[in-house]
Design an enzyme around this catalytic site. Structure first.
Site, PDB file in Angstrom:
ATOM      1  N   LYS A  14      58.512  -8.833 114.387  1.00 42.69           N
ATOM      2  CA  LYS A  14      58.834  -9.667 115.554  1.00 42.69           C
ATOM      3  C   LYS A  14      58.689 -11.152 115.230  1.00 42.69           C
ATOM      4  CE  LYS A  14      55.717  -7.750 118.338  1.00 42.69           C
ATOM      5  NZ  LYS A  14      55.100  -6.734 117.481  1.00 42.69           N
ATOM      6  N   ARG A  89      52.602  -6.471 126.932  1.00 40.60           N
ATOM      7  CA  ARG A  89      52.132  -5.322 126.169  1.00 40.60           C
ATOM      8  C   ARG A  89      51.567  -4.236 127.081  1.00 40.60           C
ATOM      9  NH1 ARG A  89      50.935  -8.408 121.083  1.00 40.60           N
ATOM     10  NH2 ARG A  89      50.329  -6.985 119.435  1.00 40.60           N
ATOM     11  N   ARG A 128      50.508  -7.252 104.168  1.00 38.61           N
ATOM     12  CA  ARG A 128      50.442  -8.592 104.783  1.00 38.61           C
ATOM     13  C   ARG A 128      48.994  -9.082 104.836  1.00 38.61           C
ATOM     14  NH1 ARG A 128      52.718  -9.369 110.877  1.00 38.61           N
ATOM     15  NH2 ARG A 128      50.687  -8.653 111.557  1.00 38.61           N
ATOM     16  N   ARG A 134      44.431 -12.382 108.093  1.00 39.76           N
ATOM     17  CA  ARG A 134      44.139 -11.731 109.379  1.00 39.76           C
ATOM     18  C   ARG A 134      43.262 -10.508 109.151  1.00 39.76           C
ATOM     19  NH1 ARG A 134      49.322 -11.067 113.237  1.00 39.76           N
ATOM     20  NH2 ARG A 134      47.844  -9.605 114.159  1.00 39.76           N
ATOM     21  N   ARG A 146      45.257  -0.382 116.657  1.00 40.59           N
ATOM     22  CA  ARG A 146      46.327  -1.178 117.276  1.00 40.59           C
ATOM     23  C   ARG A 146      47.508  -0.281 117.650  1.00 40.59           C
ATOM     24  NH1 ARG A 146      46.767  -5.543 112.783  1.00 40.59           N
ATOM     25  NH2 ARG A 146      48.516  -6.451 113.915  1.00 40.59           N
TER      26      ARG A 146
END
Ligand code: AMP
Length: 190
Positions: A14, A89, A128, A134, A146
């Site tokens: 996204k 969300r 990532r 992160r 998540r």
């Protein structure tokens, strides 16, 4: 005004696609995840509040998130439209967004989803995490949490937007340019 919700699981791309779409369609990009991370970095009250939830891969409470999103929209009164990334969300967030936009004489134009298989996405997030810094991308258990949050709270939004005839999905696997092209085809035909 065109207001697009960019929808997809964590790691679906996204943020990457938003960078292209915001330029192409002259939209204000609002990523709730980015805004929370900015607040955490700057140690604001909002950041302190969001941090524990984010660190665990849990959703930040609706009330906090909705208030923050509304204030970000208010900061851009001249905007030609918004690209919502990572928001809504939950159904409560989607309802609040609809009501908020209606109060401004606006509405969501469409929701565009990037679709990809969970296993590909988990691998992508772990990759990532090696460079993003992160912490929620570095631990497989947090990543799985998540996805659980997504399945329980966010997936029902597909039905919510389908009922309004506003849900469009594209295949999220391919090169960045290919996927931008697929998303653009949907937006150009709205
Ligand atoms: P993201 O960058 O979109 O993957 O979001 C990272 C984290 O920020 C999520 O795991 C949540 O903890 C929090 N977050 C971002 N957007 C929302 C939202 N709309 N509602 C609740 N929590 C959110």
């Amino acid at each position: 005004m065109i207001n697009i919700v960019l929808f997809g699981k964590p790691g679906a791309g996204k943020g990457t696609q938003a960078e292209f779409l915001k330029e192409k369609y002259n939209l204000t990009h609002l990523s709730t995840g980015d805004i929370f991370r900015y607040n955490i970095k700057n140690e604001t009250e909002l950041g302190k509040l969001a941090k524990t939830y984010m660190d665990n891969g849990d959703l930040v409470p609706d009330e906090v998130t909705i208030k923050m999103l509304q204030s970000e929209v208010e900061k851009n009164p001249e905007s030609a439209g918004f690209l919502f990334d990572g928001f809504p969300r939950t159904i409560a967030q989607a309802q609040a967004l609809d009501a908020f936009l209606v109060s401004k004489g606006e509405k969501i134009t469409a929701t565009v989803a990037l679709e990809a298989d969970d296993e590909i996405l988990v691998a992508r997030l772990l990759e990532r995490g090696k460079t993003s810094g992160r912490t929620d991308d570095q631990d497989e258990e947090k990543i799985r949490n998540r996805y659980q949050e997504y399945n329980e709270k966010t997936a029902p939004l597909m039905g919510f937007y389908k009922e309004q005839d506003k849900f469009h999905a594209v295949n999220g696997i391919g090169s960045i340019a290919e996927i931008t092209e697929r998303l653009s085809t949907v937006i150009d035909n709205l």
